[in-house]
Design a protein around this motif. Structure first.
Motif, PDB file in Angstrom:
ATOM      1  N   SER A  68      -1.670  19.588  -6.383  1.00 52.04           N
ATOM      2  CA  SER A  68      -2.075  18.180  -6.439  1.00 52.04           C
ATOM      3  C   SER A  68      -0.945  17.323  -6.990  1.00 52.04           C
ATOM      4  N   VAL A  96      -7.450  11.226  -6.339  1.00 56.06           N
ATOM      5  CA  VAL A  96      -7.240  12.627  -6.726  1.00 56.06           C
ATOM      6  C   VAL A  96      -8.195  13.010  -7.845  1.00 56.06           C
ATOM      7  N   ASN A 100     -11.549  15.766  -7.555  1.00 57.55           N
ATOM      8  CA  ASN A 100     -11.373  17.029  -8.271  1.00 57.55           C
ATOM      9  C   ASN A 100     -12.024  16.922  -9.643  1.00 57.55           C
TER      10      ASN A 100
END
Length: 467
Positions: A68, A96, A100
């Motif tokens: 990531s 992001v 997550n």
């Protein structure tokens, strides 16, 4: 001192038991020793496999954060090449974090005017900016909400090493565990930092913050053989998860750190044995390579647990061996009795003949066609011959008795004749006396012989009656 009497039966039993017992003990020792060695190796291999498998799970989570961070660095590099857009960059950081749930934060930090050259415009322009105006946004979770503010202390040695060390080295960095206050709660976390290189120089970095608490449940669930345990160590030797939770983030045991360092250097699992006897344990360190850093998962397993099945099998084999020895003793007893019984019977017959009245009519029973039966048959034949001999002696004694009787009669007649000669021949008195003396001597000897023959005849007659 009377010596212990070892009969044939007892000797046979002792011999069979010793041979069987020693043979079984030798076989049992070999098998159990081999089983112990194999169980130890198998157990260590299993523990090592468990360590590697669990290390792979930890590595997978860490590499996810690394990917990531790398993706953000790549996207921002492209974005900067297009002129840089802080709004788009912030949207990517927030996306992001939103996608997550395991991440605590996502951020980027740039060198002065390296992102869009507009630092002056953004000086103290909002929560994401400080007095420098550099592009330094940090998106983080606060409970269920996602919030943002500017990164801090990034130029201060020590607190700012998460940024300074990466800029100086130009290499990816998995930060050592640290505590950070989020929503009023101290959380043990780490950051995956990736440099953004432009024109051969580090222009900025991207980072993903992750909670290390998620590793606690994973590591605490690692229990090889049900009694083992595991700890997760950082590259700097700090306790990440496992063991005493109150020591998380603190320096781990130096011996464990050394083992982990050896595994990190070799790039493969390493073992060591600690303790002794019932307290002996085996520790296995499996390296976890994440970028340029290597963490380690150290699994500890009691040797007694590894060898539990082999020890159980050893006890079982000992009982089986004991049972086999007892069974062999019983079989030996039965066989010895069947073999010795005819000999004992024959011995009894001989004792009856020797200690009794000499009854030669006794015979041994012949019921087997083996050596014992042959011995009984030979004994019977021997007794039969002795009985025949005794009967012959009895007959000869009778004949001797008759001859003795005739000799006595002859002696009497000779005495009479001698007396007559003595009366008629006065002149030959001296000669006659000599003859008479000789005849009397012969007569006395004949009477003694007659008495001895009588005794022999009597004994022979009795023996003949018995035979």
């Amino acid at each position: 001192m009377r010596l212990l009497r070892l009969t044939i039966k007892l000797r046979m039993i002792i011999c069979v038991v010793l041979i069987t017992g020693l043979s079984l003990l030798a076989v049992a020792y070999y098998i159990t020793h081999k089983n112990m060695s194999e169980a130890r190796e198998t157990g260590l291999d299993y523990a090592e496999q468990t360590a590697e498998t669990s290390a792979a799970e930890v590595q997978s989570q860490l590499l996810s954060a690394l990917r990531s961070s790398r993706d953000l660095a790549s996207e921002f590099n492209v974005l900067v090449a297009a002129g840089g857009d802080r709004k788009i960059a912030n949207a990517e950081l927030k996306a992001v974090l939103t996608n997550n749930s395991d991440y605590l934060g996502a951020w980027t930090l740039w060198e002065p005017n390296a992102f869009d050259g507009m630092d002056r415009k953004y000086r103290n322009a909002g929560v994401q900016n400080d007095a420098t105006g550099r592009f330094i946004p940090w998106w983080f979770r606060n409970g269920d909400a996602i919030e943002t503010k500017a990164c801090s202390s990034y130029t201060v040695a020590g607190d700012g090493d998460y940024y300074i060390s990466v800029v100086e080295s130009g290499e990816e960095k998995l930060e050592e565990p640290y505590g950070y206050d989020i929503g009023g709660e101290s959380v043990l976390m780490s950051s995956m930092v990736v440099p953004i290189v432009r024109s051969g120089k580090v222009a900025g970095v991207t980072g993903i913050d992750m909670s290390l608490d998620s590793f606690s449940s994973l590591v605490s669930g690692i229990k090889p053989f049900g009694t083992g345990s595991a700890v997760l160590l950082s590259a700097g030797g700090l306790l990440v998860a496992g063991g005493d939770s109150s020591q998380a983030g603190q320096a781990a045991d130096s011996a464990v750190v050394t083992l982990a360092g050896t595994a990190a250097t070799s790039g493969s699992p390493e073992r060591r044995v600690i303790g002794s006897g019932d307290d002996e344990q085996v520790q296995i360190a499996a390296p976890i390579v994440v970028g340029n850093d290597t963490w380690s998962l150290v699994v500890t397993v009691p040797t007694a647990t590894i060898l539990a099945s082999a020890i159980s099998a050893q006890h079982t084999s000992m009982w089986i061996t004991l049972g086999a020895v007892v069974l062999a003793a019983l079989i030996a007893l039965a066989v010895a009795r069947s073999m010795v019984k005819p000999i004992e019977s024959l011995s009894g017959r001989m004792a009856e003949i020797a200690d009794g009245d000499g009854d030669l009519t006794q015979r041994a029973e012949v019921v087997r066609d083996d050596e014992a039966g042959q011995l009984a048959g030979a004994f019977n034949r021997f007794v039969e011959k002795v009985a025949g001999t005794v009967r012959g002696i009895a007959g000869s004694a009778t004949e001797v008795q008759a001859a003795a009787d005739r000799l006595a009669e002859s002696t009497d007649r000779l005495n009479g004749d001698a007396a007559q000669v003595s009366d008629k021949s006065g002149t030959a008195a001296e000669a006659t006396q000599t003859v008479n003396y000789s005849v009397q001597s012969v007569a006395a000897g004949a009477e003694e012989m007659n008495a001895a023959i009588g005794e022999i005849a009597s004994s022979a007659a009795q023996a003949a009656q018995v035979a």
